[in-house]
Design an enzyme around this catalytic site. Structure first.
Site, PDB file in Angstrom:
ATOM      1  N   ASP A  56       0.827  -1.210   0.000  1.00 47.63           N
ATOM      2  CA  ASP A  56       0.000   0.000   0.000  1.00 47.63           C
ATOM      3  C   ASP A  56       0.863   1.263   0.000  1.00 47.63           C
ATOM      4  O   ASP A  56       0.339   2.371  -0.148  1.00 47.63           O
ATOM      5  CB  ASP A  56      -0.987   0.007   1.164  1.00 47.63           C
ATOM      6  CG  ASP A  56      -0.322  -0.069   2.536  1.00 47.63           C
ATOM      7  OD1 ASP A  56       0.920  -0.119   2.601  1.00 47.63           O
ATOM      8  OD2 ASP A  56      -1.052  -0.087   3.543  1.00 47.63           O
ATOM      9  N   SER A  57       2.187   1.102   0.069  1.00 46.22           N
ATOM     10  CA  SER A  57       3.090   2.242  -0.125  1.00 46.22           C
ATOM     11  C   SER A  57       2.917   2.857  -1.503  1.00 46.22           C
ATOM     12  O   SER A  57       3.331   4.002  -1.731  1.00 46.22           O
ATOM     13  CB  SER A  57       4.544   1.810   0.069  1.00 46.22           C
ATOM     14  OG  SER A  57       4.873   0.741  -0.806  1.00 46.22           O
ATOM     15  N   ASP A  95      -1.036  -6.256  -0.309  1.00 47.66           N
ATOM     16  CA  ASP A  95      -1.389  -5.637   0.971  1.00 47.66           C
ATOM     17  C   ASP A  95      -2.900  -5.446   1.084  1.00 47.66           C
ATOM     18  O   ASP A  95      -3.561  -5.026   0.129  1.00 47.66           O
ATOM     19  CB  ASP A  95      -0.739  -4.250   1.084  1.00 47.66           C
ATOM     20  CG  ASP A  95       0.468  -4.242   1.998  1.00 47.66           C
ATOM     21  OD1 ASP A  95       0.636  -5.197   2.783  1.00 47.66           O
ATOM     22  OD2 ASP A  95       1.247  -3.283   1.938  1.00 47.66           O
ATOM     23  N   GLU A 127      -1.351  -5.859   8.620  1.00 50.09           N
ATOM     24  CA  GLU A 127      -0.550  -5.356   9.727  1.00 50.09           C
ATOM     25  C   GLU A 127      -1.177  -5.716  11.065  1.00 50.09           C
ATOM     26  O   GLU A 127      -2.406  -5.779  11.200  1.00 50.09           O
ATOM     27  CB  GLU A 127      -0.408  -3.838   9.622  1.00 50.09           C
ATOM     28  CG  GLU A 127       0.364  -3.373   8.399  1.00 50.09           C
ATOM     29  CD  GLU A 127       0.535  -1.859   8.341  1.00 50.09           C
ATOM     30  OE1 GLU A 127       1.081  -1.377   7.340  1.00 50.09           O
ATOM     31  OE2 GLU A 127       0.129  -1.171   9.304  1.00 50.09           O
ATOM     32  N   GLU A 194       9.365  -4.559  10.692  1.00 55.27           N
ATOM     33  CA  GLU A 194       9.712  -3.233  10.182  1.00 55.27           C
ATOM     34  C   GLU A 194      10.202  -2.325  11.300  1.00 55.27           C
ATOM     35  O   GLU A 194       9.617  -2.267  12.390  1.00 55.27           O
ATOM     36  CB  GLU A 194       8.523  -2.568   9.486  1.00 55.27           C
ATOM     37  CG  GLU A 194       8.873  -1.182   8.948  1.00 55.27           C
ATOM     38  CD  GLU A 194       7.863  -0.613   7.974  1.00 55.27           C
ATOM     39  OE1 GLU A 194       8.083   0.525   7.496  1.00 55.27           O
ATOM     40  OE2 GLU A 194       6.858  -1.284   7.683  1.00 55.27           O
TER      41      GLU A 194
END
Length: 276
Positions: A56-57, A95, A127, A194
């Protein structure tokens, strides 16, 4: 008599890397992963990467959002399908964007099933550690492979007070260990770590029963991932953990300048580039 030509032996079809193959890489050959969101780049990266993450970056590096929060399921599907079409070998993971899985395991399943059906990807990523274990278990029990993501979780950056390195205070370490243990027990086949200090990442990776893929978590992990645009030097500022393996921003600038000059002085197109 002259020898008769032999029929060509058809080359073996390229087989896509599978979820079980990645899960089996714990403690073995490092897993190579990058993000991808364009078909042309996916075609290039496919030969080099074990995993391509449609992250999703892309909301930030491709669409100019300040965070990943505005990214929709529809946007992830559009980019995910493009990456799948551009690849034959790499395991493609998409994602799950903010708001598509947190409400309940049932909502997460509907969105994950849609993403997999409409893109053709092999897994999804979400996440969250212990708080998402129930959802991970719900998805994996219904045939949806899940890559987990703990440590610095960008979708929770507002709650975390920004993009902060995790583990600088040892008091928080048990929580990260608990997150890794929870997602592994829930059935995740791998987990992204991360923004972790190296000593914490080393402990978590050693204790974790599934492969860990680091981004800003040092080389102690079972693999590494970077945002492709950062790795290629296409953006401006990049986090400390990014190594720029190319400077494509400067090269694109040079090429665009050369093109503009050729148009203005009428040297482009020339005779070879013109239909008679």
């Amino acid at each position: 008599m002259s020898a008769q030509p032999q029929p060509e032996t058809p080359s073996a079809p390229i087989r896509r890397i599978t979820v079980p193959q990645i899960a089996a890489r714990k403690g073995g050959e490092p897993i190579v992963a990058l993000t991808a969101s364009h078909v042309q780049f996916a075609q290039i990266l496919d030969a080099h990467c074990d995993v391509l993450l449609v992250g999703d970056s892309l909301g930030m590096v491709t669409h100019g959002f300040e965070t990943t929060l505005p990214v929709s399921v529809e946007l992830m599907i559009a980019h995910g399908a493009a990456v799948v079409r551009g690849t034959q070998r790499a395991l493609v993971v998409v994602d799950m964007p903010f708001g598509s899985y947190e409400e309940s395991p049932q909502v997460a399943f509907r969105n994950a099933a849609r993403i997999m059906a409409e893109t053709g990807c092999q897994a999804v990523k979400l996440e969250g550690g212990a708080r998402m274990a129930e959802t991970i278990a719900f998805l994996t029990a219904r045939g949806i492979p899940v890559m987990a993501h703990i440590g610095l979780t960008p979708q929770s950056s507002n709650a975390m007070g920004g993009f902060k390195t995790q583990g600088r205070d040892t008091e928080s370490w048990p929580l990260h260990h608990a997150d890794a243990r929870a997602v592994a027990e829930a059935g995740a086949f791998s987990v992204v770590l991360e923004g972790m200090v190296e000593p914490l990442a080393a402990e978590v990776s050693a204790a974790c029963t599934i492969p860990t893929i680091g981004i800003g978590a040092s080389k102690v992990c079972d693999g590494q991932i970077l945002v492709m645009e950062d790795m290629l030097g296409l953006g401006g500022w990049a986090p400390k953990f990014v190594r720029k393996f190319a400077d494509l921003r400067a090269e694109v600038d040079r090429a665009a300048g050369a093109y503009a000059a050729a148009v203005r002085d009428r040297s482009f197109p020339d005779k070879d580039e013109t239909y008679g």
